[in-house]
Design a protein around this motif. Structure first.
Motif, PDB file in Angstrom:
ATOM      1  N   ARG A 101      -7.183   4.603  -4.675  1.00  0.00           N
ATOM      2  CA  ARG A 101      -8.212   5.272  -3.872  1.00  0.00           C
ATOM      3  C   ARG A 101      -7.724   6.687  -3.592  1.00  0.00           C
ATOM      4  O   ARG A 101      -6.567   6.883  -3.213  1.00  0.00           O
ATOM      5  CB  ARG A 101      -8.459   4.552  -2.540  1.00  0.00           C
ATOM      6  CG  ARG A 101      -8.918   3.111  -2.688  1.00  0.00           C
ATOM      7  CD  ARG A 101      -9.343   2.523  -1.350  1.00  0.00           C
ATOM      8  NE  ARG A 101      -9.541   1.084  -1.434  1.00  0.00           N
ATOM      9  CZ  ARG A 101     -10.094   0.350  -0.478  1.00  0.00           C
ATOM     10  NH1 ARG A 101     -10.500   0.921   0.648  1.00  0.00           N
ATOM     11  NH2 ARG A 101     -10.241  -0.961  -0.641  1.00  0.00           N
TER      12      ARG A 101
ATOM     13  N   PHE B  28      -2.889   5.015  -2.479  1.00  0.00           N
ATOM     14  CA  PHE B  28      -3.774   5.957  -1.799  1.00  0.00           C
ATOM     15  C   PHE B  28      -3.156   7.341  -1.922  1.00  0.00           C
ATOM     16  O   PHE B  28      -1.958   7.510  -1.637  1.00  0.00           O
ATOM     17  CB  PHE B  28      -3.912   5.626  -0.310  1.00  0.00           C
ATOM     18  CG  PHE B  28      -4.562   4.298   0.004  1.00  0.00           C
ATOM     19  CD1 PHE B  28      -5.103   3.481  -0.976  1.00  0.00           C
ATOM     20  CD2 PHE B  28      -4.633   3.871   1.324  1.00  0.00           C
ATOM     21  CE1 PHE B  28      -5.693   2.267  -0.668  1.00  0.00           C
ATOM     22  CE2 PHE B  28      -5.217   2.661   1.648  1.00  0.00           C
ATOM     23  CZ  PHE B  28      -5.753   1.851   0.659  1.00  0.00           C
TER      24      PHE B  28
ATOM     25  N   ARG C  29     -10.452   7.914   7.328  1.00  0.00           N
ATOM     26  CA  ARG C  29     -10.838   7.247   6.081  1.00  0.00           C
ATOM     27  C   ARG C  29      -9.658   6.492   5.472  1.00  0.00           C
ATOM     28  O   ARG C  29      -9.832   5.402   4.910  1.00  0.00           O
ATOM     29  CB  ARG C  29     -11.371   8.286   5.089  1.00  0.00           C
ATOM     30  CG  ARG C  29     -12.661   8.952   5.538  1.00  0.00           C
ATOM     31  CD  ARG C  29     -12.938  10.208   4.746  1.00  0.00           C
ATOM     32  NE  ARG C  29     -11.914  11.239   4.985  1.00  0.00           N
ATOM     33  CZ  ARG C  29     -11.995  12.493   4.536  1.00  0.00           C
ATOM     34  NH1 ARG C  29     -13.046  12.863   3.820  1.00  0.00           N
ATOM     35  NH2 ARG C  29     -11.037  13.363   4.783  1.00  0.00           N
ATOM     36  N   VAL C  30      -8.481   7.055   5.600  1.00  0.00           N
ATOM     37  CA  VAL C  30      -7.290   6.384   5.085  1.00  0.00           C
ATOM     38  C   VAL C  30      -6.982   5.154   5.933  1.00  0.00           C
ATOM     39  O   VAL C  30      -6.697   4.065   5.413  1.00  0.00           O
ATOM     40  CB  VAL C  30      -6.089   7.343   5.048  1.00  0.00           C
ATOM     41  CG1 VAL C  30      -4.838   6.619   4.551  1.00  0.00           C
ATOM     42  CG2 VAL C  30      -6.385   8.551   4.169  1.00  0.00           C
TER      43      VAL C  30
ATOM     44  N   ASP D  51      -8.985  -2.261   5.513  1.00  0.00           N
ATOM     45  CA  ASP D  51      -9.797  -2.973   4.529  1.00  0.00           C
ATOM     46  C   ASP D  51      -8.930  -3.734   3.528  1.00  0.00           C
ATOM     47  O   ASP D  51      -9.189  -4.908   3.229  1.00  0.00           O
ATOM     48  CB  ASP D  51     -10.682  -1.958   3.798  1.00  0.00           C
ATOM     49  CG  ASP D  51     -11.514  -2.593   2.703  1.00  0.00           C
ATOM     50  OD1 ASP D  51     -12.258  -3.545   3.002  1.00  0.00           O
ATOM     51  OD2 ASP D  51     -11.423  -2.150   1.545  1.00  0.00           O
ATOM     52  N   VAL D  52      -7.883  -3.073   3.013  1.00  0.00           N
ATOM     53  CA  VAL D  52      -7.031  -3.693   2.000  1.00  0.00           C
ATOM     54  C   VAL D  52      -6.191  -4.818   2.604  1.00  0.00           C
ATOM     55  O   VAL D  52      -6.130  -5.928   2.063  1.00  0.00           O
ATOM     56  CB  VAL D  52      -6.129  -2.637   1.333  1.00  0.00           C
ATOM     57  CG1 VAL D  52      -4.970  -3.290   0.585  1.00  0.00           C
ATOM     58  CG2 VAL D  52      -6.946  -1.777   0.383  1.00  0.00           C
TER      59      VAL D  52
ATOM     60  N   PHE E  86      -8.515  10.469  -1.549  1.00  0.00           N
ATOM     61  CA  PHE E  86      -9.134  10.989  -0.327  1.00  0.00           C
ATOM     62  C   PHE E  86      -9.018  12.513  -0.318  1.00  0.00           C
ATOM     63  O   PHE E  86      -7.943  13.040  -0.605  1.00  0.00           O
ATOM     64  CB  PHE E  86      -8.431  10.418   0.912  1.00  0.00           C
ATOM     65  CG  PHE E  86      -8.386   8.915   0.952  1.00  0.00           C
ATOM     66  CD1 PHE E  86      -9.338   8.198   1.642  1.00  0.00           C
ATOM     67  CD2 PHE E  86      -7.388   8.219   0.264  1.00  0.00           C
ATOM     68  CE1 PHE E  86      -9.296   6.805   1.668  1.00  0.00           C
ATOM     69  CE2 PHE E  86      -7.340   6.835   0.285  1.00  0.00           C
ATOM     70  CZ  PHE E  86      -8.298   6.124   0.985  1.00  0.00           C
TER      71      PHE E  86
ATOM     72  N   ASP F 215      -9.041   3.417   7.748  1.00  0.00           N
ATOM     73  CA  ASP F 215     -10.058   2.404   7.456  1.00  0.00           C
ATOM     74  C   ASP F 215      -9.714   1.642   6.176  1.00  0.00           C
ATOM     75  O   ASP F 215      -9.890   0.416   6.095  1.00  0.00           O
ATOM     76  CB  ASP F 215     -11.433   3.051   7.288  1.00  0.00           C
ATOM     77  CG  ASP F 215     -12.046   3.523   8.593  1.00  0.00           C
ATOM     78  OD1 ASP F 215     -11.548   3.129   9.671  1.00  0.00           O
ATOM     79  OD2 ASP F 215     -13.028   4.289   8.537  1.00  0.00           O
ATOM     80  N   SER F 216      -9.227   2.381   5.187  1.00  0.00           N
ATOM     81  CA  SER F 216      -8.919   1.753   3.900  1.00  0.00           C
ATOM     82  C   SER F 216      -7.712   0.838   3.989  1.00  0.00           C
ATOM     83  O   SER F 216      -7.653  -0.206   3.327  1.00  0.00           O
ATOM     84  CB  SER F 216      -8.698   2.823   2.831  1.00  0.00           C
ATOM     85  OG  SER F 216      -9.907   3.490   2.535  1.00  0.00           O
TER      86      SER F 216
ATOM     87  N   SER G 195      -8.465  -7.849   3.808  1.00  0.00           N
ATOM     88  CA  SER G 195      -9.384  -8.548   2.915  1.00  0.00           C
ATOM     89  C   SER G 195      -8.855  -9.964   2.638  1.00  0.00           C
ATOM     90  O   SER G 195      -7.640 -10.184   2.559  1.00  0.00           O
ATOM     91  CB  SER G 195      -9.548  -7.786   1.599  1.00  0.00           C
ATOM     92  OG  SER G 195      -8.313  -7.701   0.917  1.00  0.00           O
TER      93      SER G 195
ATOM     94  N   VAL H 268       0.859  -1.183   0.000  1.00  0.00           N
ATOM     95  CA  VAL H 268       0.000   0.000   0.000  1.00  0.00           C
ATOM     96  C   VAL H 268       0.897   1.235   0.000  1.00  0.00           C
ATOM     97  O   VAL H 268       1.648   1.472   0.947  1.00  0.00           O
ATOM     98  CB  VAL H 268      -0.939   0.026   1.225  1.00  0.00           C
ATOM     99  CG1 VAL H 268      -1.798   1.292   1.199  1.00  0.00           C
ATOM    100  CG2 VAL H 268      -1.818  -1.216   1.253  1.00  0.00           C
TER     101      VAL H 268
ATOM    102  N   HIS I  83      -1.552  -1.186  -4.168  1.00  0.00           N
ATOM    103  CA  HIS I  83      -2.608  -0.188  -3.973  1.00  0.00           C
ATOM    104  C   HIS I  83      -1.968   1.184  -3.805  1.00  0.00           C
ATOM    105  O   HIS I  83      -0.931   1.321  -3.144  1.00  0.00           O
ATOM    106  CB  HIS I  83      -3.430  -0.523  -2.730  1.00  0.00           C
ATOM    107  CG  HIS I  83      -4.097  -1.858  -2.795  1.00  0.00           C
ATOM    108  ND1 HIS I  83      -5.408  -2.020  -3.170  1.00  0.00           N
ATOM    109  CD2 HIS I  83      -3.607  -3.109  -2.556  1.00  0.00           C
ATOM    110  CE1 HIS I  83      -5.709  -3.311  -3.154  1.00  0.00           C
ATOM    111  NE2 HIS I  83      -4.639  -3.989  -2.781  1.00  0.00           N
TER     112      HIS I  83
END
Length: 217
Positions: free
Chosen positions: A186, A164, A201-202, A208-209, A188, A204-205, A212, A116, A162
């Motif tokens: 993604r 961000f 929000r970051v 999530d990534v 933001f 959380d992402s 998963s 990430v 990913h």
């Protein structure tokens, strides 16, 4: 119920036993403490092994390849401690570029499951023209190092990547330099570059990534 048990039972996250160790790689002028909020969040969510690197020097005076070798050694040490075959890596700012160099050119793609990148200067940043140092010069748009990375036709191997970033970034100029070829993306609406490591929000992402369930590849 403990945080680990809650995380393990969450339908959006893989069970704790399926999560790999996480390595966190900071940006210029920072150290491992830059990731304190994210590290604590991952630990609360049930990650058993989260390690933040402190690169030396951290001021851009040394080249990206030297720092990338430090990250490679930290990753190997983390794998040795945990017995894990692969690790996940989160890199912020210069640390994202250092991680990219390791993954693409120093064999990191063989051991990194998910990478990430948060607000990394992957196409350089105009702000680097105002600084000095080997690493700073390598973050200038069009540098030899950036060209070498961009010319790699198969950069990631089996590593899932990913990116961000925030379109409002005033440290990565232009902000779109944080885009990464071949990465899931993604964006933001975060006002300041450093806030990308504290914005809920970051965070959380990232959870999530990294959390998963693995997809067969």
């Amino acid at each position: 119920m403990t945080a680990a048990a809650l995380a393990a039972s969450s339908p959006r996250l893989a069970p704790v036993e399926q999560r790999v160790p996480v390595l966190l790689v900071h940006g210029i002028g920072d150290d491992a403490s830059a990731f304190d909020l994210l590290r604590r969040r991952l630990e609360r969510e049930g990650w058993p092994h989260v390690h933040a690197v402190s690169m030396v020097p951290n001021n851009g005076s040394e080249g990206i390849p030297v720092l990338a070798r430090q990250v490679a050694r930290e990753a190997e040490a983390l794998r040795a401690r945990t017995g894990a075959r692969r690790v996940d890596v989160v890199g912020f700012s210069m640390g994202a570029l250092v991680t990219r160099y390791w993954v693409q050119l120093l064999g990191g793609r063989l051991v990194v499951r998910r990478f990430v990148s948060i607000s990394g200067p992957h196409s350089g940043t105009g702000l680097a023209f105002l600084g000095r140092g080997k690493g700073v010069a390598q973050m200038r748009p069009g540098s030899r190092l950036l060209r070498a990375l961009q010319q790699d036709p198969r950069p990631w191997g089996s590593t899932e990547v990913h990116s961000f970033w925030t379109p409002l970034d005033l440290t990565i100029l232009p902000a779109s330099s944080s885009r990464l070829p071949g990465a899931s993306e993604r964006t933001f609406p975060v006002l300041l570059h450093p806030w990308m490591l504290t914005d809920p929000r970051v965070l959380d992402s990232v959870v999530d990534v990294l959390g998963s369930p693995a997809v067969a590849r």
